[in-house]
Design a protein around this motif. Structure first.
Motif, PDB file in Angstrom:
ATOM      1  N   LYS A   4      10.391   5.495  -1.045  1.00 44.78           N
ATOM      2  CA  LYS A   4       8.970   5.192  -0.930  1.00 44.78           C
ATOM      3  C   LYS A   4       8.222   5.567  -2.205  1.00 44.78           C
ATOM      4  O   LYS A   4       7.341   4.854  -2.669  1.00 44.78           O
ATOM      5  CB  LYS A   4       8.377   5.920   0.268  1.00 44.78           C
ATOM      6  N   GLN A 135      -0.374   2.210   2.368  1.00 44.03           N
ATOM      7  CA  GLN A 135       0.624   1.301   2.923  1.00 44.03           C
ATOM      8  C   GLN A 135       1.403   0.663   1.775  1.00 44.03           C
ATOM      9  O   GLN A 135       0.831   0.006   0.910  1.00 44.03           O
ATOM     10  CB  GLN A 135      -0.041   0.210   3.759  1.00 44.03           C
ATOM     11  N   ASP A 138       8.916  -1.291   0.773  1.00 42.29           N
ATOM     12  CA  ASP A 138      10.124  -0.905   0.050  1.00 42.29           C
ATOM     13  C   ASP A 138      10.812  -2.144  -0.509  1.00 42.29           C
ATOM     14  O   ASP A 138      10.430  -3.289  -0.211  1.00 42.29           O
ATOM     15  CB  ASP A 138      11.048  -0.094   0.954  1.00 42.29           C
ATOM     16  N   ASN A 142      10.435  -3.893   3.711  1.00 43.09           N
ATOM     17  CA  ASN A 142       9.970  -3.152   4.882  1.00 43.09           C
ATOM     18  C   ASN A 142       8.737  -2.327   4.501  1.00 43.09           C
ATOM     19  O   ASN A 142       8.754  -1.561   3.508  1.00 43.09           O
ATOM     20  CB  ASN A 142      11.063  -2.221   5.399  1.00 43.09           C
ATOM     21  N   TYR A 144       5.999   0.672   4.658  1.00 42.94           N
ATOM     22  CA  TYR A 144       6.002   2.110   4.962  1.00 42.94           C
ATOM     23  C   TYR A 144       4.712   2.706   4.430  1.00 42.94           C
ATOM     24  O   TYR A 144       4.014   2.107   3.613  1.00 42.94           O
ATOM     25  CB  TYR A 144       7.242   2.812   4.370  1.00 42.94           C
ATOM     26  N   VAL A 145       4.448   3.899   4.917  1.00 44.65           N
ATOM     27  CA  VAL A 145       3.232   4.605   4.496  1.00 44.65           C
ATOM     28  C   VAL A 145       3.628   5.612   3.423  1.00 44.65           C
ATOM     29  O   VAL A 145       4.415   6.545   3.666  1.00 44.65           O
ATOM     30  CB  VAL A 145       2.546   5.316   5.681  1.00 44.65           C
ATOM     31  N   GLY A 146       3.107   5.406   2.250  1.00 43.27           N
ATOM     32  CA  GLY A 146       3.368   6.345   1.160  1.00 43.27           C
ATOM     33  C   GLY A 146       2.133   7.183   0.871  1.00 43.27           C
ATOM     34  O   GLY A 146       1.150   7.191   1.616  1.00 43.27           O
TER      35      GLY A 146
END
Length: 313
Positions: A4, A135, A138, A142, A144-146
């Motif tokens: 991430k 938000q 990857d 996909n 993901y929350v970074g």
């Protein structure tokens, strides 16, 4: 570092970065990024104290003008939460200025987190770096929350760690030199004057000499002057004995003998006859000789003796 974070770094690298500056940092810095030298103090303090700590260490609260990938990587290795930076609008609401001086509004405009500056209360006048969720997607597509970092306004009384930076050397003075003193001179001494000299005495008076005596002179003498001598003595002491009416002896008695006759010749003249001339001459011969040829009497004869007169035959 997780996937991430890698994706977030790739996003940041798409930003247009200014040309990197070469800078030499001191040994006290925590990290270097984008040509600036930063010092991180992990000690929660209110904004005013944070600014004082930076100044006391010869630095300033950080002037962050770019949240680059380099800065992000260095910052997250030190910080875990919010940190104060050097920007505030305490003087005039909505006008953000740097602690180092100068307008900060335009440079912060691209660094604010969403809904910031919020001006939630009147005390939300100080800037801080803060993590916030973001938000991300990857490499496999996909979501993901970074995490990301941005600038927020916060209550100046809150206590956060602080991010300082070394001052950039200037080639020109930051402000024009003043021609007048910064404050009016005081008319009263700051402290009571000391009664003893603090250092060696000065050769010049510290103030102008006074034209009037410090105390009024006395109009009367300290003691009355004396009109009589200090000891009562008569001007002339009487003699110990009354003077005699007549002298005890006549002032001068006549000499018992008449004074000696003057010498017939001065002493310097040589004798008329040699010293060997006998004195026992016949009387008849003595009478026939001139008086100048007769020898003088010997010095041993007393002046009182008189020679007998010669008898005529």
């Amino acid at each position: 570092m997780g996937r991430k974070h890698v994706c977030f770094i790739l996003i940041l690298t798409l930003m247009i970065l200014p040309e990197a500056r070469s800078v030499t940092c001191s040994e006290s810095v925590t990290f270097q990024a984008d040509g600036a030298c930063y010092v991180y103090f992990n000690q929660p303090l209110p904004y005013a104290q944070a600014e004082f700590i930076c100044q006391a260490s010869g630095k300033i609260l950080a002037k962050v003008t770019l949240l680059s990938d380099e800065f992000y990587q260095e910052y997250i290795s030190q910080a875990e939460s919010k940190s104060w930076i050097g920007a505030s609008d305490t003087v005039q609401e909505g006008t953000w200025v740097w602690a180092a001086g100068g307008d900060a509004g335009s440079e912060l405009s691209t660094l604010w987190q969403s809904n910031n500056p919020s001006n939630t209360t009147d005390d939300y006048d100080c800037a801080a770096i803060s993590f916030y969720p973001q938000q991300l997607i990857d490499p496999d597509g996909n979501p993901y929350v970074g995490s990301a970092i941005g600038i927020i306004d916060d209550d100046c009384h809150n206590e956060y760690p602080l991010l300082c930076m070394e001052k950039e050397p200037t080639t020109e003075p930051t402000i024009e030199p003043t021609t007048e003193p910064t404050t009016k001179p005081t008319t009263e001494p700051t402290a009571e004057p000391t009664t003893e000299p603090t250092t060696e005495p000065t050769t010049k008076p510290t103030t102008e000499p006074t034209t009037e005596p410090t105390t009024e002179p006395t109009t009367e003498p300290t003691t009355e002057p004396t009109t009589e001598p200090t000891i009562d003595l008569p001007l002339r002491l009487p003699p110990s004995l009354p003077p005699s009416l007549q002298p005890s002896l006549p002032p001068r008695l006549p000499p018992s003998l008449p004074p000696s006759l003057p010498p017939s010749l001065p002493p310097s003249l040589p004798p008329s006859l040699p010293p060997s001339l006998p004195l026992s001459l016949p009387l008849s011969l003595q009478l026939s000789l001139p008086l100048s040829l007769l020898p003088s009497l010997p010095p041993s004869l007393p002046p009182t003796l008189r020679l007998p007169k010669p008898e005529l035959v």
